[in-house]
Design an enzyme around this catalytic site. Structure first.
Site, mmCIF file in Angstrom:
data_model
loop_
_atom_site.group_PDB
_atom_site.id
_atom_site.type_symbol
_atom_site.label_atom_id
_atom_site.label_comp_id
_atom_site.label_asym_id
_atom_site.label_seq_id
_atom_site.Cartn_x
_atom_site.Cartn_y
_atom_site.Cartn_z
ATOM 1 N N LYS A 180 0.856 -1.192 0.000
ATOM 2 C CA LYS A 180 0.000 0.000 0.000
ATOM 3 C C LYS A 180 0.892 1.243 0.000
ATOM 4 O O LYS A 180 1.474 1.617 1.009
ATOM 5 C CB LYS A 180 -0.911 0.039 1.236
ATOM 6 N N CYS A 287 14.148 9.614 7.146
ATOM 7 C CA CYS A 287 14.002 9.341 8.584
ATOM 8 C C CYS A 287 15.349 9.436 9.287
ATOM 9 O O CYS A 287 15.436 9.870 10.425
ATOM 10 C CB CYS A 287 13.381 7.964 8.775
ATOM 11 N N GLU A 387 10.858 16.552 14.891
ATOM 12 C CA GLU A 387 11.463 16.085 13.638
ATOM 13 C C GLU A 387 10.974 17.023 12.532
ATOM 14 O O GLU A 387 9.794 17.011 12.180
ATOM 15 C CB GLU A 387 10.994 14.657 13.328
#
Ligand code: NAD
Length: 485
Positions: A180, A287, A387
């Site tokens: 997905k 990330c 972040e």
């Protein structure tokens, strides 16, 4: 099996459809994602709902028994052939990835190259039974059994690598797999599904595109055995909650706020050339980009000045710009979030070493922001605590080792962390005190298909990749054999 060159040609500019049971199918409703370099709408893609999910899960469930019965070597052959078919379509995939992700060519080529290597190297891995005890009376061993139907939920920043990095280990260990993609970047995934349909038996690899309502249809589906999710910590918590209802196996690869600690003994000119790209790569939308840079006070000014020069050398440009190193932020939602962080610069009086809040004259089409360094902001400021996931980073000063370790660990995040020093023993000792799923000395981006990747604390649960990652796609089984009755 025929030759790869005999496979039907893939059209990379139209016909974006779901791949269910190796058939291409559309949905009554379609949607279009946006090219972040131009803000223009891209091609229509399916909006899958419960009927498509049920159909794909049934096909995956039906394909599982025969796929599981194949040997590792047989499944590896399919994966290697898939890699060859991807390579035969590399140019089309690269152009599409540049468009959907806003990646300059070097970044798009790098992602596809690593994804290919990942498939080919993963195909060499084997999960063996582990014999714990074997004597005249009994044998005890540990076995790893594929869980069944696995689903990979993928974000928009590395739409190919993060999908393929789940697909390879999942199917090699005997599971069937549904991919997905993010609604912001569904295009390469759908074409990789179309290529997979030319290679794998029906139901082994499927791809479904949809809007933000699609993920929960998988995390709550009773016939899905495992979810491997990569995305934000906030969504990861929702996924974990949803999976509890059917006690699914779960891997969560979540956000990061990686610290890099630079010691006073480094060669500044050499190290800035490495750290600059590792902080700003893909405009901060990785990330494991360096997101908090701690520089020893003895070299702080010199290091910051040199780093500013490196950052100034980065050319910002769209997916089509061959000289660009940094592209746009990938979507309007993320653009708004990161711009909000930039707006704190004036509100909080942060010192800007390079870049800064975009001004009116910067405005052009596309979600572009100037690469920005904030000079020694307070430890509790948003730019240190959050972040950013955009091209803006704080540089912070440190003096005392215990103190910098405490500051680097003072976060819920724990994805990666690095220490930079010519004294390797000192650096390794310091790095081992950092709370993160990956620690590096004199690097921040070492990755391998053989080495697991994942986060501690709120950066994740479990790990993807390598033997550890493959075990995550399996149930552990204890096997006991009594040799006499
Ligand atoms: P996101 O959490 O918004 O979305 C990730 C995926 O989850 C998308 O496919 C989305 O459609 C789907 N999703 C959304 N809501 C869902 C729900 N309720 N249930 C199931 N699925 C749902 O993340 P994003 O904005 O696409 O990606 C950016 C984030 O991903 C950053 O925080 C980044 O650090 C993180 N990330 C982590 C890694 C890692 O390996 N740890 C790698 C890349 C990105």
């Amino acid at each position: 099996m025929g030759s790869i060159t005999d496979l039907p040609k893939i059209d990379f500019t139209s016909n974006f459809q779901n791949i269910i049971g190796n058939a291409l199918s559309s949905t009554p409703e379609t949607r279009q994602a946006v090219d972040p370099s131009t803000e223009e709408l891209l091609y229509p893609v399916p909006v899958s709902k419960q009927p498509e999910v049920d159909k794909a899960v049934s096909a995956a469930k039906a394909a599982f028994p025969a796929w599981r019965e194949l040997s590792f070597d047989e499944r590896a052959q399919y994966i290697l052939r898939y890699a060859d078919a991807i390579e035969a379509n590399l140019f089309g995939l690269q152009e599409l990835l540049m468009k959907e992700a806003g990646k300059p060519v070097s970044n798009a080529a790098g992602e596809l190259g690593f994804a290919l290597a990942h498939l080919r190297e993963t195909a060499k891995l084997r999960l063996e039974d582990e014999v714990i005890e074997d004597n005249e009376e009994r044998k005890a061993s540990v076995r790893y059994i594929p869980v069944g139907v696995g689903v990979g939920i993928v974000p928009w920043n590395y739409p190919v690598l993060l999908g393929v990095g789940k697909l390879g280990p999942a199917v090699l260990s005997g599971n069937t797999f549904i991919w997905k993609p993010s609604p912001y970047s569904p295009y390469t995934a759908l074409k990789l599904g179309e290529i997979a349909a030319q290679i794998f038996p029906p139901g082994v690899v499927q791809v479904l595109s949809g809007d933000e309502s699609l993920g929960p249809l998988f995390t709550t589906h009773p016939d899905v055995a495992k979810i491997s999710f990569t995305g934000s910590t906030a969504t990861g918590k929702k996924v974990m909650q949803a999976c509890a209802g059917t006690l699914k196996r779960l891997t969560l690869e979540l956000g990061g706020n990686d610290a890099a600690v630079v010691c006073e003994d480094v060669d500044v000119e050499k190290v800035v050339q490495k750290i600059g790209p590792m902080a700003f790569m893909h405009s901060g939308q990785i990330c494991m980009d360096i997101k908090r840079l701690y520089i020893h006070e003895k070299i702080y000014d010199q290091f910051l000045a040199a780093l500013v020069q490196v950052v100034k050398s980065f050319k910002v440009g769209g997916g089509g710009d061959p000289e660009a190193f940094l592209g746009p932020v990938q979507n309007s939602m993320q653009f708004a979030k990161v711009k909000d962080l930039y707006s704190e610069i004036s509100k909080q009086n942060w010192q800007v070493a390079v870049g800064g809040e975009p001004v009116g004259s910067d405005k052009r089409k596309g979600f572009f922001l100037p690469p920005t360094i904030i000079d020694n902001p307070p430890d509790d400021s948003r730019i240190v605590v959050e972040e950013p996931f955009g091209p803006i980073m704080p540089v912070l000063k440190w003096r005392d080792e215990d103190d910098v370790v405490k500051r680097a660990n003072n976060t819920n995040m724990g994805l990666g962390a690095s220490v930079w020093s010519n004294d390797i023993a000192r650096a390794e000792k310091l790095a081992k005190r950092l709370e993160a799923g990956s620690i590096w000395v004199n690097s921040h981006f070492e990755l391998s298909p053989y080495v697991p990747f994942g986060g501690h604390k709120w950066s994740g649960v479990g790990m993807d990749w390598g033997i550890v990652g493959m075990k995550g796609w399996c149930n552990t089984q204890a096997s006991w054999v009594r040799k006499t009755i």
